[in-house]
Design an enzyme around this catalytic site. Sequence first.
Site, PDB file in Angstrom:
ATOM      1  N   HIS A  75     -12.740  16.700  51.399  1.00 27.25           N
ATOM      2  CA  HIS A  75     -12.746  16.560  52.865  1.00 27.25           C
ATOM      3  C   HIS A  75     -12.406  15.133  53.330  1.00 27.25           C
ATOM      4  O   HIS A  75     -11.430  14.941  54.069  1.00 27.25           O
ATOM      5  CB  HIS A  75     -14.084  17.062  53.420  1.00 27.25           C
ATOM      6  N   HIS A 104     -16.393   8.200  55.631  1.00 29.33           N
ATOM      7  CA  HIS A 104     -17.040   8.583  56.894  1.00 29.33           C
ATOM      8  C   HIS A 104     -18.272   9.471  56.735  1.00 29.33           C
ATOM      9  O   HIS A 104     -19.138   9.470  57.588  1.00 29.33           O
ATOM     10  CB  HIS A 104     -16.034   9.201  57.866  1.00 29.33           C
ATOM     11  N   GLU A 157     -24.063   9.734  56.093  1.00 29.62           N
ATOM     12  CA  GLU A 157     -24.704  10.929  56.634  1.00 29.62           C
ATOM     13  C   GLU A 157     -25.125  11.891  55.520  1.00 29.62           C
ATOM     14  O   GLU A 157     -26.214  12.446  55.554  1.00 29.62           O
ATOM     15  CB  GLU A 157     -23.715  11.613  57.587  1.00 29.62           C
ATOM     16  N   ASP A 158     -24.278  12.066  54.522  1.00 31.54           N
ATOM     17  CA  ASP A 158     -24.486  13.174  53.573  1.00 31.54           C
ATOM     18  C   ASP A 158     -24.809  12.776  52.138  1.00 31.54           C
ATOM     19  O   ASP A 158     -25.004  13.641  51.292  1.00 31.54           O
ATOM     20  CB  ASP A 158     -23.233  14.071  53.545  1.00 31.54           C
ATOM     21  N   ASP A 210     -11.404  14.018  61.457  1.00 33.68           N
ATOM     22  CA  ASP A 210     -12.513  14.718  60.811  1.00 33.68           C
ATOM     23  C   ASP A 210     -12.640  16.116  61.421  1.00 33.68           C
ATOM     24  O   ASP A 210     -12.730  17.130  60.725  1.00 33.68           O
ATOM     25  CB  ASP A 210     -13.788  13.890  61.033  1.00 33.68           C
ATOM     26  N   ASP A 226       8.989  29.018  79.217  1.00 32.79           N
ATOM     27  CA  ASP A 226       8.902  27.908  78.273  1.00 32.79           C
ATOM     28  C   ASP A 226       8.034  28.217  77.058  1.00 32.79           C
ATOM     29  O   ASP A 226       7.242  27.401  76.641  1.00 32.79           O
ATOM     30  CB  ASP A 226       8.399  26.665  78.975  1.00 32.79           C
TER      31      ASP A 226
HETATM   32 MN    MN Z   1     -16.622  14.789  57.969  1.00 33.30          MN
END
Ligand code: MN
Length: 731
Positions: A48, A72, A76-77, A139, A260
Amino acid sequence: MIRQFELVERVADYDSHLDEDLLNRAYVFSMKAHGSQLRASGDPYFSHPVEVAAILADYKLDCATIVTALLHDTVEDTVATIEEIREIFGEDIGRLVDGVTKLAKLELQPEANQQAENFRKLVLAMSDDIRVLLVKLADRLHNMRTLKHLKSKDKRLRIATETMEIYAPLAERLGMQRLKQELEDLAFAEQNPDARQSVLRRLEFLHEGGEDLQERVSAELEKTCEASGIPAEVGSRTKTPYSIWHKMQRNHVTFEQLSDTVAFRLIVDTVADCYAVLGVVHGRYKMVPGRFKDYISTPKSNNYQSLHTTVIGPENRRIEIQIKTSMMHRVAELGVAAHWQYKQDVSSGELGNDGGQYRWLQGLLDILENTQNPEEFLEHTKLEMYSDQVFCFTPRGGVIALPRGGTAVDFAYALHTDVGHTCVGCKVNGRVAPLRTPLQNGDQVEILRSTKAAPEPSWESFVVTGKARAAIRRFVRAEQREEYRKLGRAIADKAFRESGHEFSDLAMENVLNVFDAPTVDEVYVELGQGHLTSRQFLAKIFPGEGRWRAANAFGAINRMLPARLRRGNGEHRASDQNRAEHAIPIQGLTPGLAVHYGECCHPLPGDRIVGIASPGKGIDIHTIDCAQLADLPDDRDDWIDVRWDLDPNDPGVYVGRIDTVVSNQPGSLSSLSSVIAKNMGNISNLKVTDRSADFFDLQVDVEVADLKHLTNIIAALRATPDISSAERLRG
Ligand code: MN
């Protein structure tokens, strides 16, 4: 999944200043941190951040952005911490990763949908560096591309809605048309798969048997431009199902009426060529009226520039044509990122390392500031726009916008006036905090309430919103008036009795006409505030008889009090029993309203007290031996006989002042405070009034229940070895 060396090569391709080592270290750090974690798809989690980095590399963003993308999700993880990242990758990357981590904590709750605009502002306000937002958008794009792997339908829908409401509009504001359209279409697929399928089927039908229609039209347009001598690159793009659906809905047209579904574009070198080619197209084909738009002379608020027109084109088909320069095209597709590339091109070699990578941001802001269309809101694109506001959450995820400096009390009143009136405390991000705490962006605020609570007048000094201030002021005024009314009624009662009359509200109603007031309550308020003295009051009601008796009744007290003062002690005679019955009961009223306790003598329940009416402010309570009383004239008729009347279950808190001399040695101050604490007193203020080599003179304000309580504390202090003296201080 793109490999390490591929990513590095791709970035090195456009960024000549690339710190390859930094990029490699970030790749390895993230891979190790995510370890064996898996995505819902079953892929290694690490795929990811790498895909997110690849998306941003497509936009040719700078090394710091790519590194941030790789890192990133680590804070957090995984077990990695922001301090660690700062240490290894530097302050700059640390700040960016921290920014993305904070954004990750925001979740738009379903019931907060109508607050999408506030939420978008919050995201912008928190992305003080635009690269934070770019990483967040990439993300979200990768998460949307892989959304189908999530098992929970609710969760998929929540994320799709959030994408549609928050992130796609943000991408649009940054001018990132391509990213916006992909986000929208992915969200559309989750929100309304049937509608999307039907649009897709119609598109297929349209192209059936004529796959080369697009090519034939392109070829003819190319020929037309060539013949006119203006070189133009012709391209075409089928719109996404969502943008077709959206247009059908917005304009109430059927699929067949849409001209269009395919947009053709003519890319030329200069702005002059744009208008020249427009002339050529309009000369060759019939223009559809009302469809021409000149976004070159008036760009959209996100800086989009192009000429749009619809003509009856080759093979008699209605086609939409967009005419722009290649720079305009790049900006339209890539938005902010294109601008960065442009700056990068200009700066390479010439500007070296003078912070050139930030110039694009300044450039963006310059452009935004100089946008020519004042009727469009600049705030749609300007990041700094919201720096004067903070956005906070309710426990259920609602967003409340406050001016910067807004406090929990402002927050409570923003929710509802009743919430403000009954708030007694707050929790900010789960921790109890003072109500006056200024809130920060993204704080989650829970207001603690009590039905018995009332706003405190002191709140007015720190709230910043007009709503809170007005509500507090209104409430305090109403409360104050009620206290004046009660006090005034008690004064009226006493005046009646002492002049030998029976008091009742009905009796007051009957004599209302002698007062210049609309209601009896109004008369009470006047009395309570001291604008009307008891003597004036009685003289109006009982004009013939009252004067000497009233004067006598009050004179007796007045004569008595100074006499006591001269004697210099607080003792009183048994005959005062009679007096006590007539005295006005003083309850533990809200301090600071109708009744004020003298700062000079700090009266405590148990002290003999007297009230002095002070016009417009109610009454001041003094101890009967307060030195200030000696300065007042004997014959004043604004002395009011008062007594304590406290609820034994809820005695309230009063401040007693102690003058003490403490030996100047280690531990003596702590024994002072521990003696007071052991005796259930609370120090509210402490002042050193004199200091010598051996001793401190201290003035200590202690919150106590009554005189007895204070006396106990003083006795305990006197019994403490380090304390050489302790006295109650008055005057
Ligand atoms: Mn992420």
